[in-house]
Design a protein around this motif. Structure first.
Motif, PDB file in Angstrom:
ATOM      1  N   HIS A  35      43.640  39.296  39.662  1.00 43.67           N
ATOM      2  CA  HIS A  35      44.199  40.573  39.208  1.00 43.67           C
ATOM      3  C   HIS A  35      44.825  40.382  37.824  1.00 43.67           C
ATOM      4  O   HIS A  35      45.492  39.372  37.570  1.00 43.67           O
ATOM      5  CB  HIS A  35      45.246  41.070  40.195  1.00 43.67           C
ATOM      6  N   PRO A  36      44.639  41.338  36.917  1.00 46.56           N
ATOM      7  CA  PRO A  36      45.174  41.203  35.557  1.00 46.56           C
ATOM      8  C   PRO A  36      46.694  41.008  35.483  1.00 46.56           C
ATOM      9  O   PRO A  36      47.192  40.472  34.495  1.00 46.56           O
ATOM     10  CB  PRO A  36      44.775  42.523  34.887  1.00 46.56           C
ATOM     11  N   ALA A  37      47.425  41.401  36.502  1.00 50.23           N
ATOM     12  CA  ALA A  37      48.879  41.228  36.485  1.00 50.23           C
ATOM     13  C   ALA A  37      49.298  39.779  36.739  1.00 50.23           C
ATOM     14  O   ALA A  37      50.423  39.393  36.391  1.00 50.23           O
ATOM     15  CB  ALA A  37      49.530  42.129  37.533  1.00 50.23           C
ATOM     16  N   ILE A  38      48.428  38.986  37.327  1.00 46.17           N
ATOM     17  CA  ILE A  38      48.794  37.616  37.704  1.00 46.17           C
ATOM     18  C   ILE A  38      49.217  36.769  36.506  1.00 46.17           C
ATOM     19  O   ILE A  38      50.272  36.124  36.548  1.00 46.17           O
ATOM     20  CB  ILE A  38      47.661  36.940  38.512  1.00 46.17           C
ATOM     21  N   PRO A  39      48.455  36.708  35.421  1.00 52.54           N
ATOM     22  CA  PRO A  39      48.902  35.896  34.280  1.00 52.54           C
ATOM     23  C   PRO A  39      50.278  36.305  33.749  1.00 52.54           C
ATOM     24  O   PRO A  39      51.103  35.445  33.423  1.00 52.54           O
ATOM     25  CB  PRO A  39      47.815  36.115  33.225  1.00 52.54           C
ATOM     26  N   ALA A  56      49.405  30.170  40.651  1.00 51.20           N
ATOM     27  CA  ALA A  56      48.970  30.876  41.844  1.00 51.20           C
ATOM     28  C   ALA A  56      48.881  29.858  42.973  1.00 51.20           C
ATOM     29  O   ALA A  56      48.669  28.663  42.734  1.00 51.20           O
ATOM     30  CB  ALA A  56      47.616  31.529  41.597  1.00 51.20           C
ATOM     31  N   SER A  57      49.046  30.335  44.193  1.00 54.55           N
ATOM     32  CA  SER A  57      48.915  29.428  45.330  1.00 54.55           C
ATOM     33  C   SER A  57      48.343  30.173  46.524  1.00 54.55           C
ATOM     34  O   SER A  57      48.444  31.398  46.628  1.00 54.55           O
ATOM     35  CB  SER A  57      50.259  28.799  45.693  1.00 54.55           C
ATOM     36  N   LEU A  98      55.645  28.933  42.741  1.00 54.28           N
ATOM     37  CA  LEU A  98      54.328  29.254  43.273  1.00 54.28           C
ATOM     38  C   LEU A  98      54.258  30.741  43.569  1.00 54.28           C
ATOM     39  O   LEU A  98      55.162  31.302  44.191  1.00 54.28           O
ATOM     40  CB  LEU A  98      54.048  28.451  44.545  1.00 54.28           C
ATOM     41  N   LEU A  99      53.196  31.362  43.115  1.00 56.76           N
ATOM     42  CA  LEU A  99      52.974  32.787  43.338  1.00 56.76           C
ATOM     43  C   LEU A  99      51.860  32.922  44.363  1.00 56.76           C
ATOM     44  O   LEU A  99      50.693  32.695  44.059  1.00 56.76           O
ATOM     45  CB  LEU A  99      52.590  33.473  42.025  1.00 56.76           C
ATOM     46  N   GLU A 100      52.244  33.243  45.579  1.00 56.34           N
ATOM     47  CA  GLU A 100      51.273  33.338  46.678  1.00 56.34           C
ATOM     48  C   GLU A 100      50.352  34.542  46.465  1.00 56.34           C
ATOM     49  O   GLU A 100      50.818  35.652  46.227  1.00 56.34           O
ATOM     50  CB  GLU A 100      52.021  33.460  48.006  1.00 56.34           C
ATOM     51  N   VAL A 101      49.047  34.281  46.518  1.00 56.85           N
ATOM     52  CA  VAL A 101      48.041  35.341  46.346  1.00 56.85           C
ATOM     53  C   VAL A 101      46.993  35.206  47.440  1.00 56.85           C
ATOM     54  O   VAL A 101      46.829  34.135  48.030  1.00 56.85           O
ATOM     55  CB  VAL A 101      47.372  35.272  44.946  1.00 56.85           C
ATOM     56  N   PRO A 102      46.257  36.271  47.711  1.00 53.92           N
ATOM     57  CA  PRO A 102      45.186  36.186  48.705  1.00 53.92           C
ATOM     58  C   PRO A 102      44.099  35.209  48.227  1.00 53.92           C
ATOM     59  O   PRO A 102      43.736  35.192  47.046  1.00 53.92           O
ATOM     60  CB  PRO A 102      44.628  37.605  48.776  1.00 53.92           C
ATOM     61  N   MET A 107      38.575  33.272  44.271  1.00 51.38           N
ATOM     62  CA  MET A 107      37.205  32.805  44.505  1.00 51.38           C
ATOM     63  C   MET A 107      36.550  32.348  43.202  1.00 51.38           C
ATOM     64  O   MET A 107      36.562  33.053  42.206  1.00 51.38           O
ATOM     65  CB  MET A 107      36.380  33.942  45.104  1.00 51.38           C
ATOM     66  N   ASP A 108      36.002  31.142  43.235  1.00 53.37           N
ATOM     67  CA  ASP A 108      35.219  30.616  42.108  1.00 53.37           C
ATOM     68  C   ASP A 108      33.790  31.109  42.236  1.00 53.37           C
ATOM     69  O   ASP A 108      33.221  31.111  43.327  1.00 53.37           O
ATOM     70  CB  ASP A 108      35.176  29.085  42.132  1.00 53.37           C
ATOM     71  N   VAL A 109      33.197  31.479  41.128  1.00 53.24           N
ATOM     72  CA  VAL A 109      31.794  31.872  41.107  1.00 53.24           C
ATOM     73  C   VAL A 109      31.055  30.792  40.325  1.00 53.24           C
ATOM     74  O   VAL A 109      30.956  30.840  39.101  1.00 53.24           O
ATOM     75  CB  VAL A 109      31.601  33.269  40.479  1.00 53.24           C
ATOM     76  N   ASP A 110      30.577  29.783  41.062  1.00 51.71           N
ATOM     77  CA  ASP A 110      29.908  28.633  40.458  1.00 51.71           C
ATOM     78  C   ASP A 110      28.409  28.602  40.718  1.00 51.71           C
ATOM     79  O   ASP A 110      27.679  27.944  39.989  1.00 51.71           O
ATOM     80  CB  ASP A 110      30.513  27.328  41.003  1.00 51.71           C
ATOM     81  N   THR A 111      27.981  29.275  41.772  1.00 43.97           N
ATOM     82  CA  THR A 111      26.570  29.197  42.177  1.00 43.97           C
ATOM     83  C   THR A 111      26.006  30.605  42.379  1.00 43.97           C
ATOM     84  O   THR A 111      26.757  31.587  42.447  1.00 43.97           O
ATOM     85  CB  THR A 111      26.432  28.424  43.507  1.00 43.97           C
TER      86      THR A 111
END
Length: 121
Positions: A35-39, A56-57, A98-102, A107-111
């Motif tokens: 989410h753009p607010a996270i940074p 993030a955690s 630590l900022l707990e996030v879902p 999710m990494d998009v590597d493949t």
């Protein structure tokens, strides 16, 4: 210098920020659901919360993205090889916010399979 690994990107970024900068946020490009607010929240935890770093955690486990106070710039500049800033994070974890996030937000998009999971309704 992509051939030198992830550390070269981090070092280049830290070298290019303003001398007046009090903090830097490091993000990876393959997490499109952050989410753009996270940074901004991570930077706020460093700049206003008195933490040398924040990240993030998920279930208390530190993840990307992360924000680092200028007091850690030299450690970031000292990174080598194909490793990110995880060593800096773990060295300062007791003082970190630590900022707990879902988990799905990180999710990494590597493949191709990851991309398919991302685009499924």
């Amino acid at each position: 210098e992509w051939g030198a690994g992830i550390s070269s990107s981090i070092k280049r970024g830290v070298q290019e920020i303003s001398q007046d900068s009090e903090a830097v946020v490091i993000m990876v490009a393959d997490q499109p659901l952050v989410h753009p607010a996270i940074p901004a929240l991570l930077a706020s935890l460093v700049l206003q919360g008195g933490h040398p770093l924040s990240c993030a955690s998920v279930k208390g486990e530190p993840r990307n993205p992360a924000a680092f106070h200028r007091s850690l710039y030299n450690e970031l500049l000292g990174l080598e090889g194909d490793r990110g800033a995880k060593s800096v994070i773990f060295r300062h974890l007791p003082e970190a916010a630590l900022l707990e996030v879902p988990e799905d937000m990180l999710m990494d998009v590597d493949t191709l399979e990851d991309l398919e999971r991302l685009t499924k309704p």
